[in-house]
Design a protein around this motif. Structure first.
Motif: not given
Length: 621
Positions: A379-385, A388-398
């Motif tokens: 949801k946050f990546i979509a809001a950034i896009k 007008g922002g880039p299509a970010y990818e992401w990495r994390s560990i639950d």
């Protein structure tokens, strides 16, 4: 959240901690709150032998604590009909001792029936109320369970004491004497110590004039002002917290007597000014210490504070940022996502790598074992896009459920966003919640055993706290190791206005352990490759001058970039009127070129998407 937390309203719980002398000793007892005003009880008919200054005495604890007093005369100077209900009275005929206050709060528990300007006689029990006893707060002398007689109405009020640079002492507090546990037994010295000065005015009418706002209006309709113009000023109008020995003496919280429904409270940002006179009784509460409860509020002068935008990067600069997004969860309003996203795109200029703190799991604070945060991040990546922002990818560990602290059920964690058009992430399998990342290889072959990975997750240093997330990135063929941090909070620390001096910073012990573990990991990485480019960033919950940051930078493995900013720009958070550093970006020695910026968009504003300001660094690996 990163500062000591507590239930904010109502101010008083169902039980109140009061100090009652028992012979020569003093014991803590719990007294049930009255549920209705006691002002209807039969009131005194004659003045008693004691005056308010006799009740307040020359120390922080009333010599009459635990005793019943009768017929105490005074003029009503303020009436509070919400929260902690009651009224203030002040003796218009003061004694000659500057250490003894002439005002006192009368706690009724229900709506008071007196009016400002009433001349009254009050009988009741003298108590010392501790707004946060366990947290080390000082006490507030009160008359409780009162019987009140109104003698006359419409009387002139005693003159307010003007609080400003001319009479606020430059030394904040006395120290606890040898053999004592608190400063409560010390004779007040209001000409030497700030806390003694305020204590000597407890319950009295005070005023400030043309004061600068140093902490924005919060959701509880409170703000902070600088009564002393000599406190170290920040570039944008706040006051800087520069060391434990310099907490800034002129900070005062301002509330108002009138309920907000009757009189709107000013919505102010840092640097705005309350012009004219702001006056009212001087109170004490657990969230701000000494507080001016205003019957008269100055007019707000807007300083037109603007949110900052960081400088643009060149094509050869790798931009890495950190942002604590304050318990972000899918159930938050879309407006919060949009506001945070707009800041990433506009104010941070869409950094190549963005380390986020306080990303919650997919159902936020619901405590049902969920740890996956993919919906939150998506949801946050979509809001950034959308902004007008880039299509970010992401990495994390639950994280493991309930093992990383924060809001119960929220399972907050750090997350890397990265722009794949500018930087690539080196995935190395094996990273999970319980497996420790290590260093493999030497020289140019140095790598992580897991990317993303967590640093020593089983170490006691990270008990009930977020574990550092480390990732390996590549920019223009150059390897960069990034560590996203969120050290344990300051919850449980005693306040700077504590009755214990120096106050105990109990949470600091764990942060020093955390810094020790991370420093050793970075040292191992640099031992494998002395030219390794390491960026460690995030919410460290501690100051640039703290033992934890000194531990993290030990032996020069990392340098804290906040120290390279102009002094007046060294802050990322505002708490109790102090502009302070909690968020940091640190780099290893081989990261020579580093253009660092704290982007002030939240902490100084009444309207905030988060309580932290983000930060960004531009490097050339």
């Amino acid at each position: 959240m990163t500062t000591p937390s507590a239930s904010r309203r109502p101010r008083r719980a169902l039980l109140r901690a009061t100090l009652v002398p028992a012979g020569l000793a003093a014991s803590l007892v719990l007294v049930p709150l009255p549920v209705a005003s006691a002002a209807t009880a039969a009131g005194p008919t004659e003045p008693g032998s004691l005056r308010i200054h006799d009740i307040q005495g020359g120390t922080r604890i009333s010599p009459q604590a635990g005793k019943t007093v009768t017929g105490v005369p005074g003029i009503v100077t303020g009436v509070r009909t919400y929260g902690s209900k009651g009224f203030w009275i002040q003796d218009p005929n003061p004694d000659a001792d500057p250490a003894t206050s002439e005002g006192v709060f009368v706690f009724t528990g229900g709506a008071p029936t007196v009016k400002v300007g009433d001349s009254v006689l009050v009988s009741g029990k003298v108590t010392e109320y501790y707004p946060n006893f366990g947290g080390g707060s000082q006490s507030l002398t009160e008359i409780s369970s009162p019987a009140v007689t109104v003698l006359s109405s419409g009387n002139p009020l005693p003159a307010s004491v003007v609080v400003d640079t001319r009479n606020i002492p430059g030394t904040y507090t006395p120290q606890t004497p040898a053999g004592a546990t608190t400063i409560e037994g010390l004779a007040l010295n209001p000409e030497k110590y700030t806390l003694d000065f305020y204590e000597s005015l407890e319950g009295m009418l005070v005023e400030v004039k043309d004061v600068r706002v140093i902490q924005a209006t919060d959701k509880y309709n409170e703000l902070w002002v600088a009564a002393d113009k000599q406190d170290q000023k920040s570039k944008r109008g706040g006051v800087l917290y520069e060391s434990y020995a310099e907490p800034n003496v002129g900070r005062l919280m301002v509330q108002q007597l009138a309920p907000v429904a009757q009189q709107p409270f000013p919505v102010a940002n840092v640097g705005d000014v309350l012009t004219g006179t702001t006056s009212g009784p001087l109170d004490y509460n657990q969230f701000g210490g000494y507080t001016l409860v205003a019957g008269t509020l100055g007019a707000l002068q807007d300083n037109h504070l603007q949110r900052e935008v960081t400088a643009p990067a060149t094509d050869r600069e790798l931009t890495i940022a950190t942002y604590n997004v304050e318990n972000l969860a899918p159930g938050n309003p879309d407006g919060k996502f949009a506001e945070l996203a707009q800041a990433v795109v506009t104010n941070l200029r869409s950094p190549d790598v963005l380390a986020l703190e306080e990303i919650q799991d997919n159902n936020g604070a619901k405590n049902d074992g969920t740890v996956d945060a993919s919906q939150t991040v998506a949801k946050f990546i979509a809001a950034i896009k959308a902004a007008g922002g880039p299509a970010y990818e992401w990495r994390s560990i639950d994280p493991e459920n309930g093992k990383d602290g924060g809001e119960p059920g929220g399972n907050i964690r750090q997350v890397f966003l990265f722009n794949p058009q500018r930087v690539s992430f080196t995935d190395v399998p094996g990273g999970n919640a319980t497996t420790a990342v290590d260093v493999a290889g030497t020289g140019a072959a140095t790598a992580l055993t897991a990317s993303p990975g967590r640093i020593a997750p089983a170490d006691e240093a990270w008990a009930n706290s977020r574990k550092p997330l480390v990732g390996q990135f590549s920019f223009r063929g150059k390897k960069v190791f990034v560590i996203a941090n969120h050290f344990n909070s300051k919850g449980g620390d005693q306040g700077i206005d504590s009755r214990f001096q120096e106050p105990t910073r109990s949470s600091e012990v764990q942060r020093i352990k955390q810094a020790t573990v991370e420093q050793a990991f970075v040292a191992k990485l640099l031992a494998a490759d002395k030219e390794a480019k390491v960026v460690s960033l995030g919410d460290f919950n501690d100051y640039q001058f703290s033992p934890a940051l000194a531990t993290l930078t030990k032996d020069g493995v990392l340098r804290d970039l906040v120290n390279e900013l102009p002094e007046k720009e060294q802050y990322s958070y505002v708490y109790q009127g102090n502009s302070q550093v909690l968020d940091h970006i640190l780099v290893s020695p081989e990261v020579g070129y580093a253009k660092y910026d704290v982007v002030h968009i939240n902490s100084e504003f009444a309207q905030q998407a988060s309580d932290h300001d983000p930060q960004v660094v531009r490097i050339k690996p």
